[in-house]
Design an enzyme around this catalytic site. Sequence first.
Site, PDB file in Angstrom:
ATOM      1  N   CYS A  84       0.812  -1.219   0.000  1.00  0.00           N
ATOM      2  CA  CYS A  84       0.000   0.000   0.000  1.00  0.00           C
ATOM      3  C   CYS A  84       0.844   1.268   0.000  1.00  0.00           C
ATOM      4  CB  CYS A  84      -0.952  -0.005   1.184  1.00  0.00           C
ATOM      5  SG  CYS A  84      -1.996  -1.468   1.209  1.00  0.00           S
ATOM      6  N   CYS A 210     -13.544  -0.270   7.591  1.00  0.00           N
ATOM      7  CA  CYS A 210     -12.606  -0.685   6.539  1.00  0.00           C
ATOM      8  C   CYS A 210     -12.715   0.210   5.316  1.00  0.00           C
ATOM      9  CB  CYS A 210     -12.905  -2.116   6.103  1.00  0.00           C
ATOM     10  SG  CYS A 210     -12.936  -3.305   7.450  1.00  0.00           S
ATOM     11  N   LYS A 332     -10.296   5.599   3.980  1.00  0.00           N
ATOM     12  CA  LYS A 332     -11.598   5.131   4.461  1.00  0.00           C
ATOM     13  C   LYS A 332     -12.746   5.596   3.573  1.00  0.00           C
ATOM     14  CE  LYS A 332     -14.166   3.220   5.938  1.00  0.00           C
ATOM     15  NZ  LYS A 332     -15.558   3.522   5.842  1.00  0.00           N
ATOM     16  N   HIS A 336      -9.162   3.575  -1.771  1.00  0.00           N
ATOM     17  CA  HIS A 336      -7.802   3.056  -1.644  1.00  0.00           C
ATOM     18  C   HIS A 336      -7.436   2.174  -2.836  1.00  0.00           C
ATOM     19  CE1 HIS A 336      -4.111   1.736   0.003  1.00  0.00           C
ATOM     20  NE2 HIS A 336      -4.538   0.737   0.750  1.00  0.00           N
TER      21      HIS A 336
END
Lengths: 401, 126
Positions: A84, A210, A332, A336
């Site tokens: 990430c 998530c 969030k 992402h």
Amino acid sequence: MTDANVVGVGMTAFGVHGSTLPDLFAEAALPALDDAGATADDVDAFYLGNAMGGQIEGESHLAPTLASHIGLAGVPCQRYEDACATSSNAFKNAVRAVEAGQHDVVLVGGVERCSPETGKETDAMTRIFASAAHGAYERPTGLTFPGVFALLTKRHMHEYGTTPEQLAAVAVKNHRHGSLNPRAHFGSETTVDEVLSGPVVADPFRLHDCCPFSDGAAAAVVASADAAETLSGDPVRVAGVGHATDIVPIADKAHPSATQAARDAAGQAYEAAGVGPDDVDVVELHDCFTGAEVLATEALGLVEDGEGGPAAAAGRTSLGGEIPVNPSGGLKAKGHPIGATGVAQVVELTEQLRGDADSRQVEAADVGLAHNLGGDAATTIVSVLESVPRRDSDQRGEVAR
Amino acid sequence: MSESLDAYRSDGRLTTNGWRAALEDGVLLGQACADCEHVTAAPKAACARCGSRDLSTVQLPEEGTVYSVSRIEVAPAGFDAPYHVGLVTLGDARLTARLSDAAEIGDSVSFQNAVTTPEGPAPRFG
């Protein structure tokens, strides 16, 4: 050594995209070049972040493919993969190359598609994401990435008394911020009750703790001080970048919930920039899960250890609070798309430091910090950016550069 | 290290494949660093804490305590949720393991066996 400056930025909306990786990346890269006032001839090199295109879409050797697609064929290209933290590492290396005088103008960007539009549903994508965990000592247990951060967060709850309600407050805040960002994957607000009544993904995380599976791209033009003078884009100065790693697997880390790599990277970035956490006005940090934001606010020194949860619940990290965290909505709510996330943080900070962030603008934002974490808290890159007086002020001769 | 563990070592060193083979035989192996005294349940070519290659193969305790735990309800392809994954403290080492039941941090657990998964064997505690 010259200063590196971000002189142009662009990004797609994060969400669900049907376009190919080259077309998606062009939607970010061409606006970034235009924002910088740069043509393809101005660009000396291309640094790309893409984490999982090989696994998700069967795409490798992407950097030259994307360069050719946007008119940069011929420049040296390199692709980075650090889970990430992928495009933050591309950004770091672009900055280092400019600082060293190796290149004057570098295009850096990231692109990824992770939504079900790729043909990969949740179980397949969960397995692909888990490939960033240790292949022998973690993956066979069925550990997922929500699970990785769940283990860290559960430990933090045990050590400091962080509560599910405080975690939910992070989600509520970032959804509220995201509702002000037209590029956010989630444009709607949520409530603590809604977060706490969602289905469990990996306890203590429920669905709204998530980040989503997103598609998107982000790009930035990094230029030396001299090159920035010749380009029309309003510059933001890269004051410091820190990069640290920690042991894989998490079981072997000395104190897993401390996220030591973030502390080390932040220390490097603060020292290089000559600032401390109290000087930071706006933060974009890696809130892949609500608990990750709690850990990060502490690791970055924005709040005391153990105060991350209470600080979020008290509004200290909200827009209008003492240290606004994730005004973009963060991972969030903004979304992402793995390889695009790091540079998207740079895009948001650049807009904030230019004063161009519209309804989510942090007042008097002069120092911004980006924190991007990869893998099982093993890689962290922290960047400190600073505002530069507007060019129209320069032209009036009022501000020396 | 007793000679009975030699079968799991390659050129005198405990490899990942040796660790897996031992696990499948019901033996939990780790490494102890002669220089910094770090004990790991995740064998490597050098110590992750200090870089030393002076590592001895050790048999890990089979009784430990739960350091952290999560109930996974959204699983990767090939795994059937829900199940519990934990970090388990075994003496001076810490291990990532499947837990056979719900547990709280601090609970005592003991090694049961290796669970077979699409990603290879995993230690199961309960």
